[in-house]
Design an enzyme around this catalytic site. Structure first.
Site, short mmCIF file in Angstrom:
data_model
loop_
_atom_site.label_atom_id
_atom_site.label_comp_id
_atom_site.label_asym_id
_atom_site.label_seq_id
_atom_site.Cartn_x
_atom_site.Cartn_y
_atom_site.Cartn_z
N GLY A 36 0.85 -1.21 0.00
CA GLY A 36 0.00 0.00 0.00
C GLY A 36 0.87 1.25 0.00
O GLY A 36 0.70 2.15 -0.82
N HIS A 37 1.84 1.29 0.93
CA HIS A 37 2.76 2.44 0.98
C HIS A 37 3.56 2.54 -0.32
O HIS A 37 3.75 3.62 -0.86
CB HIS A 37 3.76 2.27 2.13
CG HIS A 37 3.17 2.17 3.50
ND1 HIS A 37 3.26 1.03 4.27
CD2 HIS A 37 2.49 3.07 4.24
CE1 HIS A 37 2.67 1.24 5.43
NE2 HIS A 37 2.19 2.47 5.45
N SER A 185 -2.53 -3.60 5.60
CA SER A 185 -2.32 -2.66 6.71
C SER A 185 -1.16 -3.17 7.56
O SER A 185 -1.00 -4.39 7.73
CB SER A 185 -3.59 -2.58 7.56
OG SER A 185 -3.30 -2.02 8.83
P1 AMP Z 1 0.30 4.59 7.68
O1 AMP Z 1 1.73 4.15 7.66
O2 AMP Z 1 -0.66 3.54 8.09
O3 AMP Z 1 0.12 5.91 8.40
O4 AMP Z 1 -0.07 4.90 6.16
C1 AMP Z 1 0.68 5.82 5.39
C2 AMP Z 1 -0.07 6.10 4.11
O5 AMP Z 1 -0.23 4.89 3.38
C3 AMP Z 1 -1.47 6.65 4.35
O6 AMP Z 1 -1.77 7.65 3.39
C4 AMP Z 1 -2.34 5.43 4.15
O7 AMP Z 1 -3.66 5.73 3.74
C5 AMP Z 1 -1.59 4.72 3.05
N1 AMP Z 1 -1.96 3.30 3.02
C6 AMP Z 1 -1.95 2.43 4.06
N2 AMP Z 1 -2.41 1.22 3.66
C7 AMP Z 1 -2.72 1.32 2.35
C8 AMP Z 1 -3.26 0.44 1.37
N3 AMP Z 1 -3.56 -0.82 1.66
N4 AMP Z 1 -3.45 0.90 0.12
C9 AMP Z 1 -3.15 2.20 -0.20
N5 AMP Z 1 -2.63 3.09 0.68
C10 AMP Z 1 -2.43 2.66 1.93
#
Ligand code: AMP
Length: 283
Positions: A36-37, A185
């Protein structure tokens, strides 16, 4: 790839790049990087000259009983992934660099930050808005990229940037999923085998909602009830909330007469997972 810990160093670097007329793309993260990241970083690489990624597990967006200490971390693995994705600057500040002694200032987005996840996680979006505002001031990106997976977060950040006249384009990019539909996630790593299997019901329930709306159902209460049935069939899963809301105001939509976000949060054991889809009703 430059790995930078200090605000001054990253600021100086960005100044040089801006003097060379380079456009700066920014992906803020909390690390433990996954597909995702990486999808955000690869996209940023395509549309901006220089890609900056931050990794910072932001204490102010976690409640006192939440998983700040347990949040998964893997800095060495993350560095390798950023390098492979073509990241130019990896910014990894310490908590004291970001919140030095005497720190007192917070950004509070009203209303849209109080519903859905904001209702279950008091103060969460205040922490999110504050860290993102600070990172925007440090990195000065032309464009910043967020995942639709955290839909409400993207809405809150867009509102903040518009309201505070921040000169940055914000783009929300599609959710990357596992083969069974589960949104990827960092928190999926908390799940046991049985919990992971049960977690497939989140996306199943969202697909069902999408399908019902596609077939002409306009009554939100009926759709939510059908979603509850699917999720409640999994004994390990407890619903935090299911919402059908306007995509911009996040206000509840009772009759689906416009584009809506269907968002949910559940508890699976000690793990809280969220997901959503955007659905346009057929005319
Ligand atoms: P985090 O590390 O959880 O704060 O996420 C950092 C960024 O990655 C945020 O903009 C999230 O929305 C994005 N993100 C996390 N999981 C996914 C995913 N499965 N698909 C797309 N973007 C994601």
């Amino acid at each position: 790839m430059q790995v930078i810990e200090k605000i001054k160093d990253v600021s100086n670097f960005i100044k040089e790049l801006k003097a060379q007329k380079k456009t700066v793309g920014f992906v803020p993260t909390m690390g433990f990087l996954h597909e995702g990241h990486l999808s955000l970083m690869r996209y940023a690489k395509k549309v901006t000259d220089v890609v900056v990624v931050s990794i910072f597990v932001n204490p102010t967006q976690f409640g006192p009983k939440e998983d700040f200490n347990a949040y998964p971390r893997d800095m060495e693995g993350d560095k390798g992934k950023c390098l492979e994705a073509g990241v130019d600057i990896l910014f990894i500040p310490s908590a004291s660099e970001i919140y030095p002694e005497g720190y007192l200032t917070y950004v509070n987005v009203e209303k849209i930050a109080d519903v859905m996840c904001g209702a279950s996680r008091a103060g969460h979006f205040k922490g999110v808005a504050t860290i993102v505002a600070k990172l925007f001031n440090i990195v000065k990106p032309d464009k910043a990229f967020f995942g639709q997976k955290d839909y409400q977060q993207a809405v809150v950040i867009k509102r903040m940037a518009a309201d505070l006249n921040m000169d940055v384009d914000i783009e929300a990019l599609p959710t990357v999923r596992e083969p069974d539909g589960l949104a990827i996630s960092s928190r999926n790593s908390y799940l046991s085998g049985a919990e992971r299997a049960a977690a497939a019901c989140l996306y199943m329930s969202l697909k069902l909602a999408e399908d019902r709306i596609g077939k002409g159902e306009k009554n939100s209460a009926k759709i939510i009830e059908a979603m509850q049935h699917i999720i409640q069939a999994e004994k390990l899963v407890k619903i935090d909330y299911i919402a059908i809301a306007d995509t911009e105001t996040l206000e509840e939509v009772k009759t689906i007469d416009r584009k809506v976000v269907i968002a949910l949060a559940v508890w699976i054991g000690k793990t809280r997972l969220i997901d959503n889809v955007i659905v346009n009703p057929s005319p």
